[in-house]
Design a protein around this motif. Structure first.
Motif, mmCIF file in Angstrom:
data_model
loop_
_atom_site.group_PDB
_atom_site.id
_atom_site.type_symbol
_atom_site.label_atom_id
_atom_site.label_comp_id
_atom_site.label_asym_id
_atom_site.label_seq_id
_atom_site.Cartn_x
_atom_site.Cartn_y
_atom_site.Cartn_z
ATOM 1 N N SER A 86 13.401 6.174 2.392
ATOM 2 C CA SER A 86 14.450 6.367 1.395
ATOM 3 C C SER A 86 13.890 6.649 0.007
ATOM 4 N N VAL A 87 14.756 7.190 -0.858
ATOM 5 C CA VAL A 87 14.419 7.359 -2.275
ATOM 6 C C VAL A 87 15.239 6.375 -3.094
ATOM 7 N N PHE A 88 14.693 5.953 -4.237
ATOM 8 C CA PHE A 88 15.318 4.916 -5.061
ATOM 9 C C PHE A 88 16.541 5.446 -5.798
ATOM 10 N N PHE A 89 16.439 6.676 -6.316
ATOM 11 C CA PHE A 89 17.545 7.316 -7.032
ATOM 12 C C PHE A 89 17.998 8.549 -6.241
ATOM 13 N N PRO A 90 18.911 8.405 -5.292
ATOM 14 C CA PRO A 90 19.338 9.566 -4.497
ATOM 15 C C PRO A 90 19.908 10.699 -5.350
ATOM 16 N N GLN A 91 20.442 10.380 -6.522
ATOM 17 C CA GLN A 91 21.040 11.396 -7.380
ATOM 18 C C GLN A 91 20.017 12.117 -8.254
ATOM 19 N N TRP A 92 18.764 11.677 -8.229
ATOM 20 C CA TRP A 92 17.718 12.311 -9.036
ATOM 21 C C TRP A 92 16.790 13.081 -8.098
ATOM 22 N N THR A 142 9.821 2.167 -3.854
ATOM 23 C CA THR A 142 9.860 1.564 -5.192
ATOM 24 C C THR A 142 8.457 1.353 -5.749
ATOM 25 N N ALA A 143 7.668 0.499 -5.128
ATOM 26 C CA ALA A 143 6.365 0.125 -5.684
ATOM 27 C C ALA A 143 5.401 1.302 -5.719
ATOM 28 N N GLY A 144 5.257 1.970 -4.593
ATOM 29 C CA GLY A 144 4.293 3.063 -4.530
ATOM 30 C C GLY A 144 4.620 4.176 -5.500
ATOM 31 N N LEU A 145 5.880 4.621 -5.507
ATOM 32 C CA LEU A 145 6.254 5.742 -6.365
ATOM 33 C C LEU A 145 6.196 5.366 -7.837
ATOM 34 N N THR A 146 6.488 4.115 -8.168
ATOM 35 C CA THR A 146 6.368 3.667 -9.555
ATOM 36 C C THR A 146 4.930 3.807 -10.047
ATOM 37 N N GLY A 169 0.684 -7.672 -7.523
ATOM 38 C CA GLY A 169 1.919 -7.282 -6.856
ATOM 39 C C GLY A 169 1.815 -5.873 -6.304
ATOM 40 N N GLY A 170 2.911 -5.406 -5.705
ATOM 41 C CA GLY A 170 2.900 -4.129 -5.024
ATOM 42 C C GLY A 170 2.562 -2.947 -5.912
ATOM 43 N N VAL A 171 3.146 -2.879 -7.113
ATOM 44 C CA VAL A 171 2.876 -1.759 -8.016
ATOM 45 C C VAL A 171 1.415 -1.761 -8.444
ATOM 46 N N SER A 172 0.906 -2.927 -8.818
ATOM 47 C CA SER A 172 -0.462 -3.020 -9.328
ATOM 48 C C SER A 172 -1.499 -2.659 -8.271
ATOM 49 N N GLN A 290 8.510 11.865 -5.093
ATOM 50 C CA GLN A 290 8.179 11.185 -3.838
ATOM 51 C C GLN A 290 7.576 12.147 -2.833
ATOM 52 N N ARG A 291 8.076 13.375 -2.775
ATOM 53 C CA ARG A 291 7.485 14.353 -1.856
ATOM 54 C C ARG A 291 6.027 14.626 -2.231
ATOM 55 N N ASP A 292 5.762 14.751 -3.528
ATOM 56 C CA ASP A 292 4.381 14.949 -3.984
ATOM 57 C C ASP A 292 3.511 13.745 -3.615
ATOM 58 N N PHE A 293 4.065 12.551 -3.790
ATOM 59 C CA PHE A 293 3.321 11.329 -3.504
ATOM 60 C C PHE A 293 2.980 11.227 -2.027
#
Length: 335
Positions: A86-92, A142-146, A169-172, A290-293
C-alpha cells in the motif's frame, strides 16, 4: 472475514477482533487484495492509543502488503497473483505534496489494513519488491519511504556524504541502510549500548549514547573532523533538535520527521540561522516516490530489519512491544 477495530476513546484495551463482510468484485480501476501483513509505526500507535483521535470503530494500520486476487476493468498496472504494498497517501500520486492532513490515509482518515482483504483503487498500491516476504514489504509504506524521501528525494544524498540517524526505530534503521548502500558514512545515537553495538555491526562509522552524553550533537560533529554531518534524519523533535543543529554542518540538511519528544517546542533559530541550515518537514511520500524506492531496493539488495512479528489477533501485544521501546527495526503483523 477477520478485522481489528479500535473503539473510542482509544487504548490498547479498545482493540477488538471482529467479523466483517468480505469485499466483493472490483469495479473499474479497482483491485481486490488478500492482505498478508502490516507493520507498526508511531503514527499507528497514535491512532490506536487515542492520542490521534479518529472515527469510532476505525480499522487501524497504514501499511498493508498482500496478493492481488482480482482486478477491475481498466487496471493495467496489476494482474492477479501480483504481490503489492500500500501507499500512505493514495491521493498523492506524483508532483508536490497536495495534502496536509491524514483524511485520506488508511488507518486514520479511512479504514486501514488490519483485516484479511480490501477492495481499493489500484492507485492505492504499488508492486512489492521482487522476492520479498509480505512482512518485509509491509515495512515500505511508512518507515521505508520516509527514510528514502528524507535522504534521497529531499536531501539529494550522494556517495561521500555524512548522515546522522537518531535511535533504532524503523525510519532510522532504514535510513542507515539506504545511506550505506549509496556510499554515505553514517553516525547514530541510542540510549542502549547493546543497540549501539548492533548499529556498529551494521556499518555505523560512529555511535553515541545520548543518555550518557548530553552534548551528543557536538560529539557527532567532532567525529566528522569538526565539519558536521550533511544530513540529519530528525525523528526526535523538540528535545533533540538543538543537538541535531550542533551535529549538522554549515549549510546542512535536517529532515524533520518525528515527534517522539513532543509536538511543539523551542527551536534554536539563531544557531540554525548562523549555520545556514535547512530544516525540512515531511510526512512519507508519493506513489511515484514509492515506485522509485522499490526499484532502488531491488537494485541495492537492502532488506528491512524486522525485530519481531505478531499475529493479527495479538495486535495489542505488538503495540505494547513498540511502546516498551526495546525493539530494533520494524515490528510486523502477520494476517
Amino acid at each position: 472475514m477477520k478485522a481489528i477495530r479500535v473503539a473510542k476513546p482509544g487504548g490498547l484495551d479498545k482493540l477488538t477482533l471482529v467479523d466483517i463482510d468480505a469485499p466483493g468484485t472490483p469495479g473499474p480501476g479497482q483491485i481486490k487484495v488478500r492482505l498478508k501483513a502490516s507493520s507498526l509505526n508511531f503514527h499507528d500507535f497514535g491512532v490506536v492509543s487515542g492520542n490521534m483521535p479518529t472515527e469510532d470503530g476505525r480499522i487501524p494500520m497504514s501499511d498493508g502488503a498482500g496478493v492481488v486476487e482480482a482486478v477491475g476493468d481498466g487496471v493495467t498496472a496489476f494482474a492477479t497473483g501480483d504481490h503489492v504494498v500500500s501507499v500512505f497517501f493514495p491521493q498523492w500520486q506524483d508532483g508536490p505534496p497536495p495534502v496536509a492532513d491524514f483524511s485520506g490515509t488508511p488507518g486514520d482518515g479511512i479504514d486501514g489494513y488490519a483485516r484479511e482483504a480490501v477492495l481499493a483503487a489500484a492507485s492505492a498500491f504499488t508492486k512489492a519488491p521482487d522476492g520479498w516476504s509480505h512482512e518485509e514489504a509491509a515495512t515500505i509504506t511508512t518507515a521505508g519511504l520516509t527514510a528514502w524521501r528524507a535522504l534521497v528525494v529531499d536531501g539529494g544524498l550522494k556517495a561521500g556524504d555524512d548522515v546522522l540517524v537518531l535511535g533504532t526505530g524503523g525510519v532510522s534503521i532504514y535510513a542507515l541502510q539506504i545511506a550505506r548502500a549509496m556510499g554515505a558514512r553514517v553516525f547514530a545515537t541510542s540510549s542502549s549500548d547493546e543497540k549501539l553495538a548492533r548499529l556498529t555491526e551494521m556499518g555505523a562509522a560512529g555511535v553515541v549514547n545520548y543518555k550518557t552524553d548530553e552534548n551528543w550533537g557536538a560529539t557527532i560533529a567532532e567525529m566528522t573532523g569538526g565539519r558536521g554531518v550533511d544530513h540529519v534524519v530528525e525523528v526526535g523533535g523538540p528535545a533533540t533538535l538543538s543537538n541535531s543543529i550542533d551535529a549538522c554542518r554549515i549549510g546542512g540538511h535536517m529532515a524533520l520527521i518525528g515527534v517522539l519528544t513532543g509536538r511543539s517546542g523551542e527551536v534554536a533559530t539563531a544557531k540554525m540561522m548562523a549555520k545556514h541550515q535547512k530544516l525540512q518537514g515531511l510526512i512519507v511520500g508519493s506513489h511515484a516516490h514509492q515506485r522509485d524506492f522499490v526499484r532502488a531496493l531491488e537494485t541495492t539488495g537492502i532488506k528491512p530489519v524486522i525485530d519481531r512479528s505478531f499475529p493479527l489477533d495479538r495486535i495489542a501485544d505488538a503495540f505494547q512491544h513498540e511502546a516498551d521501546g526495546a525493539h530494533f527495526g520494524k515490528i510486523t503483523l502477520s494476517i
